[in-house]
Design an enzyme around this catalytic site. Structure first.
Site, mmCIF file in Angstrom:
data_model
loop_
_atom_site.group_PDB
_atom_site.id
_atom_site.type_symbol
_atom_site.label_atom_id
_atom_site.label_comp_id
_atom_site.label_asym_id
_atom_site.label_seq_id
_atom_site.Cartn_x
_atom_site.Cartn_y
_atom_site.Cartn_z
ATOM 1 N N HIS A 160 0.835 -1.208 0.000
ATOM 2 C CA HIS A 160 0.000 0.000 0.000
ATOM 3 C C HIS A 160 0.869 1.257 0.000
ATOM 4 O O HIS A 160 2.038 1.216 0.424
ATOM 5 C CB HIS A 160 -0.850 0.045 1.283
ATOM 6 C CG HIS A 160 -1.971 -0.934 1.330
ATOM 7 N ND1 HIS A 160 -2.147 -1.812 2.382
ATOM 8 C CD2 HIS A 160 -2.996 -1.161 0.472
ATOM 9 C CE1 HIS A 160 -3.228 -2.536 2.164
ATOM 10 N NE2 HIS A 160 -3.757 -2.172 1.011
ATOM 11 N N CYS A 247 -2.756 0.480 9.924
ATOM 12 C CA CYS A 247 -3.873 -0.364 9.433
ATOM 13 C C CYS A 247 -4.841 -0.821 10.503
ATOM 14 O O CYS A 247 -5.949 -1.238 10.185
ATOM 15 C CB CYS A 247 -3.394 -1.593 8.681
ATOM 16 S SG CYS A 247 -1.719 -1.966 8.761
HETATM 17 C C1 CIR Z 1 -3.816 -7.777 3.407
HETATM 18 O O1 CIR Z 1 -3.012 -8.278 2.634
HETATM 19 O O2 CIR Z 1 -4.819 -7.194 3.010
HETATM 20 C C2 CIR Z 1 -3.552 -7.928 4.894
HETATM 21 N N1 CIR Z 1 -2.946 -9.172 5.162
HETATM 22 C C3 CIR Z 1 -2.691 -6.796 5.401
HETATM 23 C C4 CIR Z 1 -3.353 -5.457 5.258
HETATM 24 C C5 CIR Z 1 -2.550 -4.365 5.860
HETATM 25 N N2 CIR Z 1 -3.227 -3.135 5.713
HETATM 26 C C6 CIR Z 1 -2.620 -1.961 5.623
HETATM 27 O O3 CIR Z 1 -1.401 -1.875 5.567
HETATM 28 N N3 CIR Z 1 -3.380 -0.892 5.483
#
Ligand code: CIR
Length: 259
Positions: A160, A247
């Site tokens: 991201h 997150c």
């Molecule tokens: C994903 O791949 O969507 C989750 N395992 C990790 C998401 C992390 N989110 C973020 O950095 N905003």
């Protein structure tokens, strides 16, 4: 009142989505302890923590940031780029409905909140594997009534935009210049992550401090040298799920007192 919406870690966390990391065993009990410490840090910095309903069957549900953007005027419920994560949005919307009018990204568009870096009235949006052109166009159309500037930002090598760059001061960004070009943020000063800590650019700026993973000490030292107050938190288990500190919460100001 500063509200931080969070969500309990799902027992299925080990089945999370992974894009740039190899799967490693995740100790869910340890992850829960670390997440408790994270919520404690939010409270210590003055936030009221409000937990959205748990989603035990949705492995990535703890990463609430990706499912919604809370702005001053409205909240935008996203349509996450990973199909497995789209069912996270309804229950998060139920919590945010108490605080903001809701707008929705619709089918065709994809947008992860982790790709949206807000700096004042600018919304930088990462062109990642999770956020598509339609999602960015929908965001721009939804927010047309308010004076936000939507700025698409190319990135490489990470999940991201906020894996590569986050705000750590009024005019200061923490950045991994290998993943996003500092020239994309011409009005800002930057602190580079320590090269040995490529995943270290994700810091959560709140009340003139940053909540920051304690497993990136070299970058923490760089932040401190730049005058940033660092509040270290443990988050090794969520890091194995490709998560960081931004997150795990959705932050916003509210006049409404928490239930
Ligand atoms: C994903 O791949 O969507 C989750 N395992 C990790 C998401 C992390 N989110 C973020 O950095 N905003």
């Amino acid at each position: 009142m500063l509200v931080a919406v969070t969500r309990a870690i799902s027992p299925t966390l080990a089945d999370c989505e992974l894009t740039h990391l190899a799967r490693e065993p995740i100790d869910v009990a340890h992850a829960i302890e670390e997440h408790d410490r994270y919520e404690d840090a939010l409270r210590a910095l003055g936030a009221t923590v409000v937990r959205a309903a748990p989603e035990p069957d949705l492995p990535d549900a703890v990463f609430v940031e990706d499912a919604a953007l809370a702005l001053d005027e409205v909240a935008v419920i996203t349509r996450p780029g990973a199909a497995t994560r789209r069912r996270e949005t309804e229950s998060l919307a139920s919590t945010l409905r108490d605080y903001r009018k809701l707008l929705w990204i619709r089918a065709g568009g994809t947008l992860d909140g982790g790709d949206v870096l807000r700096v004042g009235r600018r919304l930088y949006v990462g062109q990642s594997s999770r956020t598509n052109r339609d999602g960015i166009a929908q965001l721009e159309a939804l927010l047309a009534s308010w004076d936000y500037e939507i700025i698409p930002v190319p990135l490489t090598g990470c999940l991201h935009l906020k894996s590569a760059v986050t705000q750590v001061g009024e005019q200061l960004l923490l950045i991994n210049p290998r993943w996003v070009r500092p020239a994309c943020f011409p009005s800002m000063e930057t602190v580079d992550i320590a090269p040995a800590e490529p995943l270290g650019a994700n810091a959560l700026w709140i009340e003139n401090a940053v909540i920051y993973p304690e497993h990136y000490p070299q970058t923490a030292e760089r932040l401190e040298r730049a005058g940033v107050r660092v509040v270290p938190v443990p988050c090794t288990e969520l890091a194995k799920a490709e998560g960081g500190v931004t997150c795990c919460s959705v932050l916003f100001e509210s006049e409404v007192s928490a239930a």
